[in-house]
Structure formats: C-alpha cells, structure tokens
Design a protein around this motif. Structure first.
Motif, PDB file in Angstrom:
ATOM      1  N   GLY A 189       0.812  -1.211   0.000  1.00  0.00           N
ATOM      2  CA  GLY A 189       0.000   0.000   0.000  1.00  0.00           C
ATOM      3  C   GLY A 189       0.838   1.250   0.000  1.00  0.00           C
ATOM      4  O   GLY A 189       0.449   2.289  -0.513  1.00  0.00           O
ATOM      5  N   CYS A 190       2.031   1.154   0.578  1.00  0.00           N
ATOM      6  CA  CYS A 190       2.988   2.260   0.599  1.00  0.00           C
ATOM      7  C   CYS A 190       4.374   1.710   0.306  1.00  0.00           C
ATOM      8  O   CYS A 190       5.037   2.131  -0.624  1.00  0.00           O
ATOM      9  N   ASN A 191       4.791   0.730   1.081  1.00  0.00           N
ATOM     10  CA  ASN A 191       6.088   0.094   0.887  1.00  0.00           C
ATOM     11  C   ASN A 191       5.998  -1.091  -0.064  1.00  0.00           C
ATOM     12  O   ASN A 191       5.018  -1.848  -0.047  1.00  0.00           O
ATOM     13  N   THR A 192       7.022  -1.245  -0.899  1.00  0.00           N
ATOM     14  CA  THR A 192       7.084  -2.385  -1.800  1.00  0.00           C
ATOM     15  C   THR A 192       7.831  -3.531  -1.113  1.00  0.00           C
ATOM     16  O   THR A 192       8.541  -3.336  -0.125  1.00  0.00           O
ATOM     17  N   PHE A 193       7.674  -4.742  -1.664  1.00  0.00           N
ATOM     18  CA  PHE A 193       8.307  -5.907  -1.056  1.00  0.00           C
ATOM     19  C   PHE A 193       8.686  -6.921  -2.128  1.00  0.00           C
ATOM     20  O   PHE A 193       8.181  -6.903  -3.244  1.00  0.00           O
ATOM     21  N   HIS A 194       9.580  -7.830  -1.742  1.00  0.00           N
ATOM     22  CA  HIS A 194       9.895  -8.974  -2.581  1.00  0.00           C
ATOM     23  C   HIS A 194      10.401 -10.094  -1.682  1.00  0.00           C
ATOM     24  O   HIS A 194      10.832  -9.860  -0.548  1.00  0.00           O
ATOM     25  N   GLY A 195      10.315 -11.307  -2.185  1.00  0.00           N
ATOM     26  CA  GLY A 195      10.771 -12.441  -1.384  1.00  0.00           C
ATOM     27  C   GLY A 195      10.447 -13.757  -2.065  1.00  0.00           C
ATOM     28  O   GLY A 195      10.046 -13.801  -3.230  1.00  0.00           O
ATOM     29  N   ARG A 196      10.613 -14.839  -1.319  1.00  0.00           N
ATOM     30  CA  ARG A 196      10.323 -16.166  -1.835  1.00  0.00           C
ATOM     31  C   ARG A 196       8.857 -16.499  -1.585  1.00  0.00           C
ATOM     32  O   ARG A 196       8.263 -16.087  -0.587  1.00  0.00           O
ATOM     33  N   ALA A 197       8.257 -17.274  -2.506  1.00  0.00           N
ATOM     34  CA  ALA A 197       6.874 -17.724  -2.340  1.00  0.00           C
ATOM     35  C   ALA A 197       6.705 -19.006  -3.144  1.00  0.00           C
ATOM     36  O   ALA A 197       6.790 -18.986  -4.369  1.00  0.00           O
ATOM     37  N   THR A 198       6.472 -20.105  -2.452  1.00  0.00           N
ATOM     38  CA  THR A 198       6.345 -21.410  -3.093  1.00  0.00           C
ATOM     39  C   THR A 198       4.885 -21.851  -3.082  1.00  0.00           C
ATOM     40  O   THR A 198       4.264 -21.917  -2.014  1.00  0.00           O
ATOM     41  N   VAL A 199       4.369 -22.132  -4.255  1.00  0.00           N
ATOM     42  CA  VAL A 199       2.974 -22.564  -4.400  1.00  0.00           C
ATOM     43  C   VAL A 199       2.934 -24.075  -4.524  1.00  0.00           C
ATOM     44  O   VAL A 199       3.619 -24.661  -5.371  1.00  0.00           O
ATOM     45  N   LYS A 200       2.102 -24.721  -3.680  1.00  0.00           N
ATOM     46  CA  LYS A 200       2.009 -26.180  -3.725  1.00  0.00           C
ATOM     47  C   LYS A 200       0.743 -26.656  -3.027  1.00  0.00           C
ATOM     48  O   LYS A 200       0.461 -26.268  -1.891  1.00  0.00           O
ATOM     49  N   ASP A 201      -0.038 -27.481  -3.737  1.00  0.00           N
ATOM     50  CA  ASP A 201      -1.198 -28.161  -3.153  1.00  0.00           C
ATOM     51  C   ASP A 201      -2.146 -27.216  -2.415  1.00  0.00           C
ATOM     52  O   ASP A 201      -2.540 -27.463  -1.269  1.00  0.00           O
ATOM     53  N   GLY A 202      -2.515 -26.125  -3.059  1.00  0.00           N
ATOM     54  CA  GLY A 202      -3.480 -25.214  -2.461  1.00  0.00           C
ATOM     55  C   GLY A 202      -2.924 -24.312  -1.387  1.00  0.00           C
ATOM     56  O   GLY A 202      -3.676 -23.663  -0.650  1.00  0.00           O
ATOM     57  N   THR A 203      -1.604 -24.278  -1.266  1.00  0.00           N
ATOM     58  CA  THR A 203      -0.978 -23.397  -0.275  1.00  0.00           C
ATOM     59  C   THR A 203       0.101 -22.545  -0.930  1.00  0.00           C
ATOM     60  O   THR A 203       0.638 -22.885  -1.979  1.00  0.00           O
ATOM     61  N   ILE A 204       0.406 -21.445  -0.286  1.00  0.00           N
ATOM     62  CA  ILE A 204       1.548 -20.598  -0.658  1.00  0.00           C
ATOM     63  C   ILE A 204       2.397 -20.436   0.597  1.00  0.00           C
ATOM     64  O   ILE A 204       1.881 -20.037   1.650  1.00  0.00           O
ATOM     65  N   GLU A 205       3.671 -20.760   0.483  1.00  0.00           N
ATOM     66  CA  GLU A 205       4.567 -20.560   1.621  1.00  0.00           C
ATOM     67  C   GLU A 205       5.469 -19.369   1.333  1.00  0.00           C
ATOM     68  O   GLU A 205       6.318 -19.411   0.450  1.00  0.00           O
ATOM     69  N   PHE A 206       5.219 -18.295   2.087  1.00  0.00           N
ATOM     70  CA  PHE A 206       6.001 -17.074   1.922  1.00  0.00           C
ATOM     71  C   PHE A 206       7.252 -17.140   2.793  1.00  0.00           C
ATOM     72  O   PHE A 206       7.183 -17.491   3.985  1.00  0.00           O
TER      73      PHE A 206
END
Length: 259
Positions: A189-206
């Motif tokens: 909304g104000c600050n930007t971000f980046h990082g890891r995000a793994t999608v698997k079996d209906g989940t996202i692990e940030f």
C-alpha cells in the motif's frame, strides 16, 4: 415474461464481438453447462448491441447454464448470473442443441446506458427457445444462442487468469505478483516488497519478505502491518475466476482481484 426482484447488482470489463470462423451444434448440456460465459453482443432485428468495454460495472459479468430437471417451478432457477448490473436467474432446459430459458427473474437496479440498454436487449432475447452453436478460436470457445426469429446472443468462454504472472490487487495501491521462479513482488500500500513464495497443493509458503522502509500515514501503516501478517509463512489460497482469497487463519484473510 420478465419478473423483477429487488436486490444488489454485480460487477467485470466487457469486450467487443468475436468473429466466428465455423460453428458446430452442441450435442448435450455438458458442452455448455457449468462454464462461465461472458456476454459479448446481442443481435436484435439485425442490429448489434455490444457489451460496453469501458463500463466499470461489467467486471463480474457472466452467465452460467445449470440445467434443471424440475424447470416447471417458478423460482428463477439455477442458471443465470449478470451482464454487469442486475443479477439474473432462470430455468434452463438443454436437449441436444436446443436451449430453452424460462421463468427469468432479475434484480431491479437502474443501470445507466449504454449498459442499461444492453441489459434490456439481452433479457429480451435470453428468455425463450434457442438453437446453440459453439465455435473455437485460438483455444477460446464462443457460444451463440439463436432464436427462431433470428435474434441472437453471442458469448465468449471466460477463462480464469493464471495464478502466477497475474498482478493481484489487494486494495488501494496494494498488490502482489507471484512468479514462476517461486518469488513474489508487490506493494503493501505504501512500501514495496519482494521475497520467496512457493505454491504447492493449495498453499503458498512465503519466505521472509524484504520491504522498503517508507513512513506512511497511520491508517496506511496499520493496513500494511495486517497485510504483512497475512503474507507470512504458509497460507492457504482459493482462486475463483478473477478473485484470489488468501487465508492465514480463521478470521485472517484477504481477497485479491486480478488486474
């Protein structure tokens, strides 16, 4: 006859008419049932009325056919949806390439033109008996319902955007984009971000998100903290067409919309 009921209306951006190279008769209800069909144009007495491209209220326009074995009851049925303003319900009987729409009901919201005129033309043609034709072009199907008098409605199959590569809006100035390389970028909304995000079996692990350190207004910072809390660790997600619901725990979720 169209019956009106008082309720709320829905909202997805429309598109112009599609050209059709060749058409095939549908063979059964399975050919068109349970699919989101985006209205494209209505033809009445040879004149075409196209769903407005720039109307904000057409963001959720879609019609779904759900054949009803007991279509004799007058309750609006399970078929229908919206062309961008009022909600529409109807009974649908599908026998081979014959589609019969009866007991049409709709909510009663005043819709500005040209959307209002399109909706009026749509409902005037939608109810009744039609021959259905389906064509395919570039992997996207087009459905045309044609009445005996020649009036018709053309739909395009509405496909969901891909989970990865789509920019998902999380609210004012907030968004996220998941990549094929198991990363995520976006803004809180104000600050930007980046990082890891793994999608698997209906989940996202940030993974741990790296963010900028700008100071923003109090309410904005509060929203940022709430979003950051949800977009952390393993979360579940559910995508339905152009919406994506991300859930951290019961009572902690955010709904995003494809841009």
């Amino acid at each position: 006859m169209v019956t009106t009921l008082l309720a709320a209306c829905g909202t997805e951006s429309g598109a112009g008419s599609d050209s059709i190279d060749s058409s095939d008769s549908i063979k059964s209800a399975a050919d068109i049932a349970g699919i989101d069909w985006l209205p494209q144009k209505v033809t009445v007495d040879g004149k075409e009325y196209v769903l407005p491209k720039d109307a904000e209220t057409v963001q959720d326009a879609r019609i779904v056919f759900k054949p009803d074995a007991d279509a004799s009851r007058e309750d609006g049925g399970e078929s229908g949806g919206s062309v961008g303003c009022n909600s529409i319900g109807a009974d649908a009987e599908i026998d081979g390439d014959t589609v019969r729409i009866t007991d049409l009901v709709q909510t009663l919201i005043g819709c500005p033109d040209p959307l209002g005129e399109f909706e009026t033309r749509f409902t005037s043609v939608f109810e009744g008996t039609h021959k259905a034709r389906v064509s395919e072009r570039d992997g996207t199907r087009t459905l045309t319902l044609i009445r005996a008098d020649g009036d018709s409605i053309t739909f395009r199959e509405r496909t969901a955007p891909p989970l990865k590569g789509t920019r998902w809006s999380l609210g004012k100035n907030a968004y996220l984009t998941l990549t094929k390389n198991d990363t995520v970028t976006g803004s809180l909304g104000c600050n930007t971000f980046h990082g890891r995000a793994t999608v698997k079996d209906g989940t996202i692990e940030f993974g741990r998100l790296a963010t900028t350190r700008m100071m923003c207004a109090g309410p904005v910072m509060k929203t940022e903290r709430e979003l950051a809390g949800i977009l952390s660790g393993k979360v579940s997600y559910q995508q339905e067409h152009k919406t994506l619901e991300i859930t951290k725990a019961p009572g902690r979720s955010v709904t995003a919309r494809a841009e």
